[in-house]
Design a protein around this motif. Structure first.
Motif, PDB file in Angstrom:
ATOM      1  N   ALA A  20       5.097  33.032  39.488  1.00 47.23           N
ATOM      2  CA  ALA A  20       5.997  32.340  38.562  1.00 47.23           C
ATOM      3  C   ALA A  20       6.705  33.346  37.658  1.00 47.23           C
ATOM      4  O   ALA A  20       6.211  34.461  37.419  1.00 47.23           O
ATOM      5  N   ALA A  21       7.848  32.952  37.115  1.00 49.42           N
ATOM      6  CA  ALA A  21       8.698  33.862  36.346  1.00 49.42           C
ATOM      7  C   ALA A  21       7.973  34.485  35.166  1.00 49.42           C
ATOM      8  O   ALA A  21       8.203  35.656  34.841  1.00 49.42           O
ATOM      9  N   GLU A  22       7.083  33.719  34.517  1.00 50.44           N
ATOM     10  CA  GLU A  22       6.395  34.261  33.342  1.00 50.44           C
ATOM     11  C   GLU A  22       5.394  35.359  33.702  1.00 50.44           C
ATOM     12  O   GLU A  22       4.892  36.069  32.835  1.00 50.44           O
ATOM     13  N   TYR A  23       5.096  35.499  34.978  1.00 52.38           N
ATOM     14  CA  TYR A  23       4.216  36.574  35.439  1.00 52.38           C
ATOM     15  C   TYR A  23       5.002  37.713  36.106  1.00 52.38           C
ATOM     16  O   TYR A  23       4.746  38.884  35.854  1.00 52.38           O
ATOM     17  N   ARG A  24       5.949  37.366  36.971  1.00 60.40           N
ATOM     18  CA  ARG A  24       6.635  38.418  37.729  1.00 60.40           C
ATOM     19  C   ARG A  24       7.661  39.165  36.891  1.00 60.40           C
ATOM     20  O   ARG A  24       8.011  40.305  37.207  1.00 60.40           O
ATOM     21  N   ASP A  26      11.585  39.674  35.117  1.00 62.11           N
ATOM     22  CA  ASP A  26      12.946  39.470  35.618  1.00 62.11           C
ATOM     23  C   ASP A  26      13.502  40.668  36.377  1.00 62.11           C
ATOM     24  O   ASP A  26      14.700  40.724  36.656  1.00 62.11           O
ATOM     25  N   SER A 266      11.208  44.598  30.081  1.00 64.80           N
ATOM     26  CA  SER A 266      12.199  44.941  31.104  1.00 64.80           C
ATOM     27  C   SER A 266      13.163  46.014  30.612  1.00 64.80           C
ATOM     28  O   SER A 266      13.491  46.955  31.350  1.00 64.80           O
ATOM     29  N   LYS A 309       0.955  38.155  32.009  1.00 62.37           N
ATOM     30  CA  LYS A 309       1.930  37.185  31.522  1.00 62.37           C
ATOM     31  C   LYS A 309       2.819  37.806  30.440  1.00 62.37           C
ATOM     32  O   LYS A 309       2.344  38.514  29.554  1.00 62.37           O
TER      33      LYS A 309
END
Length: 395
Positions: A20-24, A26, A266, A309
């Motif tokens: 899910a986005a909150e783990y992987r 951007d 990021s 996360k």
């Protein structure tokens, strides 16, 4: 190469593009020279060298404090207790670092010491130096030589390695011979080393980055970290068995310019990785071109990784439960992924690696017998290393 702060495993060696986005996060991924191995999208140059690299994806200290987890990673012994920040050296946490053991085990091959650290010690903000970077109970005579400064800033000179203008070499030599006659030199290993360095053209040449072609210096990156990696290669060529290069803060970058990406993870990776990617890949390429990579082990490591996360500040916090280390070159089978984390890079799933086993693997590659003993302040023999080498990645 010790990467102060702990790069996120998710954006480097262990991305999770299916989570899910909150783990992987951007940032995306890229393919590498190793079939089936993907890494973070910012590691463009490193991706070409993975056939020489073994990635350990399940390293763990279970310690989320920079100082105490850093002690564990640099000595191979857990800090007592764990989870303590801004700790200082001293019993019971006075185990010698790897460089100190190397200095005791290996006789000197040149005027240079057999273990060198540059361009500064690892420290928390406020210059709070971590424990586990010196000789500990072995005594100061076995401390790695600390070379401080900025090799990217014009002419790089080490204070005290040149004679003062008013002292000609003839006068220096007379002083040295007088001290030898008084038998003082033998009683002071630090003075003996200082004389050897001053009198050694080879030692001064190893420090002279102006001998390197401009194009090669640019390939490493004209940064403090990049030029420190180039200087490390020169030390290796000069016969130094072990060189540690610490990450240095990048001015103007988020999180004080190191890998402690509590905010803007990021953005930090996009700012810092081009510096690391250039220096790391250039070091591998340069060693390979000189026929040195097969005999030189290059270790990419840090004190821990980052939380699975993303936090409320778009960052990742401290995480010692699982993180990645990469080894390349001397004694290592490249193109290997050893161990695995779970689907969000939170915990080890297969083949966890402790600092003890990492140190044992490095000892093996350095040809230091695993039954080597060192002595504590009471003269008791202690095993220098208590782990087991990771045989699956050894050639």
């Amino acid at each position: 190469m010790f990467l102060l702060g702990g790069p996120p495993q998710q954006e480097t060696w262990d991305p999770k593009p299916e989570s899910a986005a909150e783990y992987r996060g951007d940032l995306g991924v890229i393919r590498t020279a190793t079939p089936g191995l993907i890494i973070g999208e910012t590691m463009v140059r490193t991706a070409r060298w993975t056939s020489h690299i073994a990635v350990l994806r399940a390293c763990q200290t279970y310690d989320n404090a920079h100082s105490s987890s850093g002690y564990y990673m640099t000595t191979g012994r857990p800090h007592i207790p764990k989870q303590v920040e801004n700790v200082k050296p001293g019993a019971p946490n006075d185990w010698p670092c790897l460089g100190a053991v190397v200095r005791q085990v290996f006789p000197k091959r040149s005027a240079l010491p057999s273990a060198i650290t540059l361009p500064e010690q690892a420290a928390n903000d406020g210059n709070l130096t971590w424990p586990g970077q010196d000789a500990g109970f072995l005594g100061r005579a076995f401390d790695p030589w600390l070379v401080t400064g900025d090799p990217s800033a014009g002419r790089f000179e080490i204070e005290g390695l040149e004679l003062p203008a008013e002292v000609p070499w003839e006068r220096f030599d007379r002083r040295r011979r007088l001290l030898e006659a008084l038998a003082e030199q033998e009683r002071d290993p630090h003075r003996q080393q200082a004389f050897a360095l001053l009198a050694s053209p080879a030692a001064r040449r190893a420090l002279d980055l102006s001998q390197e072609p401009r194009k090669l210096r640019e390939r490493y990156g004209l940064t403090r970290f990049g030029q420190s990696c180039l200087l490390a290669r020169r030390f290796v060529e000069a016969g130094v068995p072990l060189v540690r290069v610490n990450w240095t803060r990048v001015p103007g970058a988020p999180n004080n310019g190191h890998w402690d990406t509590h905010t803007q993870n990021s953005r930090s990776v996009k700012t810092l990785m081009p510096i690391l990617d250039a220096a790391y890949s250039a070091l591998l390429e340069d060693l390979d071109a000189r026929g040195l990579l097969q005999d030189t082990l290059v270790v990419w490591m840090a004190e821990f990784g980052r939380t699975p996360k993303i936090n409320g500040s778009a960052g990742r916090d401290h995480w010692g439960q699982v993180f990645s280390v990469a080894l390349a070159g001397g004694g290592i089978r490249g193109g290997i992924i050893y161990g695995a984390s779970d689907k969000i890079a939170a915990y080890a799933k297969d083949n966890p690696v402790t600092p003890e086993d990492l140190h044992a693997t490095i000892y093996h590659c350095l040809n230091i017998p695993l039954d080597t003993h060192i002595r504590d302040l009471q003269g008791r023999p202690l095993l220098a290393c208590t782990g087991r080498p990771i045989r699956a990645i050894l050639s």
